[in-house]
Design a protein around this motif. Structure first.
Motif, short mmCIF file in Angstrom:
data_model
loop_
_atom_site.label_atom_id
_atom_site.label_comp_id
_atom_site.label_asym_id
_atom_site.label_seq_id
_atom_site.Cartn_x
_atom_site.Cartn_y
_atom_site.Cartn_z
N SER A 181 0.75 -1.25 -0.04
CA SER A 181 -0.01 0.25 0.12
C SER A 181 1.05 1.16 -0.03
N ALA A 182 0.61 2.31 -0.73
CA ALA A 182 1.40 3.38 -0.69
C ALA A 182 1.40 4.21 0.54
N ALA B 177 14.34 0.54 -1.06
CA ALA B 177 14.39 -1.10 -0.91
C ALA B 177 12.92 -1.45 -0.77
N SER B 178 11.83 -0.28 -0.88
CA SER B 178 10.56 -0.56 -0.26
C SER B 178 9.70 -0.98 -1.59
N GLN B 179 8.53 -1.48 -1.46
CA GLN B 179 7.61 -1.75 -2.53
C GLN B 179 6.67 -0.62 -2.90
N ALA B 180 6.30 0.35 -2.12
CA ALA B 180 5.44 1.47 -2.63
C ALA B 180 5.59 2.59 -1.75
N MET B 181 6.86 2.79 -1.00
CA MET B 181 6.99 4.36 -0.36
C MET B 181 7.47 5.41 -1.35
N TYR B 182 6.82 6.55 -1.29
CA TYR B 182 7.06 7.85 -2.11
C TYR B 182 7.49 8.65 -1.21
#
Length: 252
Positions: free
Chosen positions: A116-117, A145-150
């Motif tokens: 999730s963002a 290294a994250s999936q969905a961090m902005y």
């Protein structure tokens, strides 16, 4: 109308100016940055939390820099407001609220593993002390290294010109980097004229140049003044001339 109430009412008009958003940002020379951020928010709205492609980090990691009044903070706040509307976790970091940094670092592991963002904005990067510089370094490593961090960051100089640790300056440039440009007086006048025309408000030619020399020069305050002038003109049934403006602002 009780004229004694005008200063207070006008103060309320300024305080109730619309929240910063990408739609009320006046682009000027910032069209490329503005368009890029619009694409990011559009992806959020479509629930595409993780950008695809080899350069996906470019859509999740941005830094922009420019002089005071060039829209740096407006753009950060616009993204924060968009994230809030969409229900994303958001952390607004700046040099004056160290507790927010601690709160974010406590959640980095969970945020990094989530699909999730989550949205991080960092203002005034140039003013960070050594402890916050170290914190930002750790946060950036987690974002990478994250999936969905902005993460969206702003400062007063290009990464290489900041008086920060070399390894942090390098990391600031890992994503997209833009320079923000302030609107010139002619662009401000054009934008204010368009705003007035959209309201059906006719301004005397001398009004806007006078305001730029005697009033706040930032666009949110100037736009709020257009709203106040519109309401005052309707209530008093007077055209918006320089005397009317002076009466509203109670200047001599």
């Amino acid at each position: 109308m009780n004229k004694d109430l005008l200063p207070r009412q006008f103060a309320l008009d300024i305080a109730q100016a619309p929240k910063p958003s990408l739609s009320n940002f006046l682009t000027g020379e910032n069209a490329a940055l503005h368009s890029t951020l619009q694409d990011v928010v559009k992806a959020w709205e479509l629930k595409q939390a993780r950008p695809a492609g080899e350069n996906a980090l470019n859509q999740r990691w941005m830094y922009w820099w420019g002089a005071e009044g060039s829209g740096r903070t407006h753009l950060l706040d616009s993204l924060a407001n968009a994230a809030q509307v969409l229900g994303f976790q958001h952390f607004a970091l700046n040099p004056n609220e160290p507790s927010t940094w601690v709160k974010l670092e406590d959640q980095l592991t969970n945020l990094g593993a989530s699909h999730s963002a989550s949205v991080i904005t960092v203002d005034d990067v140039d003013c960070l002390n050594d402890r916050l510089v170290a914190s930002l370094f750790r946060i950036l490593n987690a974002v990478q290294a994250s999936q969905a961090m902005y993460i969206f960051m702003a400062g007063n100089a290009a990464p290489g010109a900041l008086k920060l640790r070399e390894d942090l300056r390098t990391r600031l440039g890992w994503g997209l980097v833009f320079q923000t440009h302030a609107l010139g007086d002619d662009e401000k006048i054009q934008a204010l004229e368009q705003s007035a025309q959209a309201r059906g408000l006719v301004l005397s030619p001398e009004v806007l140049p006078w305001l730029l020399n005697h009033f706040y020069r930032d666009m949110p305050s100037l736009m709020a003044l257009i709203d106040a002038l519109d309401a005052y003109s309707l209530e008093t049934k007077r055209a918006v001339t320089l005397p009317l403006v002076r009466t509203l602002l109670e200047t001599k």
